[in-house]
Design a protein around this motif. Structure first.
Motif, PDB file in Angstrom:
ATOM      1  N   ILE A  30      92.142  21.564  -6.042  1.00 25.95           N
ATOM      2  CA  ILE A  30      92.393  21.676  -4.604  1.00 25.95           C
ATOM      3  C   ILE A  30      92.916  23.077  -4.277  1.00 25.95           C
ATOM      4  CG2 ILE A  30      93.695  20.779  -2.639  1.00 25.95           C
ATOM      5  CD1 ILE A  30      91.786  18.738  -3.691  1.00 25.95           C
ATOM      6  N   SER A  31      92.128  23.842  -3.528  1.00 21.65           N
ATOM      7  CA  SER A  31      92.568  25.170  -3.109  1.00 21.65           C
ATOM      8  C   SER A  31      93.358  25.106  -1.811  1.00 21.65           C
ATOM      9  CB  SER A  31      91.359  26.082  -2.895  1.00 21.65           C
ATOM     10  OG  SER A  31      90.594  25.624  -1.785  1.00 21.65           O
ATOM     11  N   GLY A  32      93.130  24.038  -1.055  1.00 20.16           N
ATOM     12  CA  GLY A  32      93.709  23.925   0.278  1.00 20.16           C
ATOM     13  C   GLY A  32      92.675  24.106   1.369  1.00 20.16           C
ATOM     14  N   SER A  36      87.380  21.864  -0.867  1.00 17.77           N
ATOM     15  CA  SER A  36      88.049  21.056  -1.889  1.00 17.77           C
ATOM     16  C   SER A  36      88.600  19.757  -1.300  1.00 17.77           C
ATOM     17  CB  SER A  36      89.168  21.857  -2.565  1.00 17.77           C
ATOM     18  OG  SER A  36      90.122  22.320  -1.639  1.00 17.77           O
ATOM     19  N   THR A  60      96.581  21.719  -7.688  1.00 22.82           N
ATOM     20  CA  THR A  60      96.475  23.003  -6.993  1.00 22.82           C
ATOM     21  C   THR A  60      97.193  24.069  -7.795  1.00 22.82           C
ATOM     22  OG1 THR A  60      96.372  22.034  -4.775  1.00 22.82           O
ATOM     23  CG2 THR A  60      97.121  24.305  -4.918  1.00 22.82           C
ATOM     24  N   ASP A  62      99.031  27.261  -7.208  1.00 20.17           N
ATOM     25  CA  ASP A  62      99.666  28.071  -6.168  1.00 20.17           C
ATOM     26  C   ASP A  62      99.704  29.514  -6.670  1.00 20.17           C
ATOM     27  OD1 ASP A  62     101.305  29.362  -4.379  1.00 20.17           O
ATOM     28  OD2 ASP A  62     102.884  27.843  -4.403  1.00 20.17           O
ATOM     29  N   LEU A  70     101.959  23.539   1.110  1.00 17.81           N
ATOM     30  CA  LEU A  70     101.105  22.483   0.581  1.00 17.81           C
ATOM     31  C   LEU A  70     101.568  21.085   0.971  1.00 17.81           C
ATOM     32  CD1 LEU A  70     100.537  24.021  -2.967  1.00 17.81           C
ATOM     33  CD2 LEU A  70      98.797  23.740  -1.190  1.00 17.81           C
ATOM     34  N   TYR A  84      99.084  13.977  -7.668  1.00 15.32           N
ATOM     35  CA  TYR A  84      98.874  15.372  -7.282  1.00 15.32           C
ATOM     36  C   TYR A  84      99.894  16.264  -7.982  1.00 15.32           C
ATOM     37  CZ  TYR A  84      98.478  19.468  -4.158  1.00 15.32           C
ATOM     38  OH  TYR A  84      98.314  20.733  -3.639  1.00 15.32           O
ATOM     39  N   ILE A  86     101.156  20.421  -8.488  1.00 12.74           N
ATOM     40  CA  ILE A  86     101.097  21.812  -8.043  1.00 12.74           C
ATOM     41  C   ILE A  86     101.552  22.708  -9.194  1.00 12.74           C
ATOM     42  CG2 ILE A  86     101.987  23.522  -6.412  1.00 12.74           C
ATOM     43  CD1 ILE A  86     102.518  21.196  -4.467  1.00 12.74           C
TER      44      ILE A  86
END
Length: 243
Positions: A30-32, A36, A60, A62, A70, A84, A86
């Protein structure tokens, strides 16, 4: 684009190239961005009815830019009940403060993928899903043709020997315009990229070139995609025969 159409494209890609097997644990990178998040919805929806059972997680990397919030994505993953993670990094600091890279994209991609793949392995996943859509595949082919002198593009499925990890691209048949439509229809919580060179790269140039070529030669974009699918590119798996 409605979810049903997205799931149809996704299932077609998954079955054409054997992307998912029974018992897989797939991490969605997930890039944001819209791509994605659309992929996340696609695999979450597919998981509900696909005959082969698989687990789904999200991760993701970061890059370390300021004001990269996020929290909306964390909330979405909680809503979808998807674990999820990060991964914090200093990639932005290394690229722009220490190395002062004028053309940072290639090194950034390498460092980002390295951090992502390491995290994916730590999470116990055997596959990672990238959100490259049809336009990405066409643009990559033109980038390779123009700047490298070879006919190449992303493979739908790639096994990384060193990582013992398989990369899959389940939304490869989805048009970017459909992704944009899906984003607006389902109000995806897109987190804007903080990269200072975003929109000023060779890829951005090629994106405009494809638009112009298709405007002057209607259907050129689809014919380029067909050429890629039929091009017997090194490293590409064969498409499976439909029953």
């Amino acid at each position: 684009m409605k979810l049903q159409k997205l799931l149809s494209y996704t299932r077609r890609a998954v079955e054409d190239y054997g992307m998912i097997e029974e018992g897989d644990h797939i991490a969605v990178g997930i890039s944001g961005g819209k791509d994605s998040l659309t992929l996340l919805y696609a695999l979450h929806g597919l998981k509900r009815f696909y005959p082969k059972n698989f687990e789904l997680s999200a991760v993701t990397v970061d890059l370390g830019y300021e004001k990269f919030n996020l929290e909306p994505i964390e909330a979405l993953c909680r809503e979808l009940e998807i674990p999820y993670r990060i991964v914090r990094s200093d990639i932005a600091h290394i690229l722009f403060d220490l190395r002062k890279e004028a053309n940072p994209c290639s090194l950034c991609a390498k460092m980002r993928k390295g951090a992502l793949n390491n995290a994916v392995k730590e999470m116990g996943c055997n596959k990672v899903a990238y959100a490259h859509h049809k336009d990405d595949i066409i643009e990559t082919m033109l980038l390779s043709l123009i700047f490298e002198g070879r006919f190449y593009s992303f493979s739908p499925k790639t096994y990384l020997d060193r990582m013992e990890l398989t990369v899959i691209r389940p939304i490869m048949y989805v048009d970017e315009m459909d992704v944009i439509g899906f984003q607006h229809k389902y109000d995806l919580p897109v987190v804007k990229s903080r990269c200072p060179v975003d929109g000023h790269t060779k890829r951005a140039y090629v994106k405009e070139l494809v638009k112009q070529l298709n405007l002057e030669n209607p259907g050129a974009r689809e014919r380029m995609f067909t050429a890629i699918l039929n091009g017997e590119i090194a490293g590409w798996p064969e498409r499976m025969m439909r029953k």
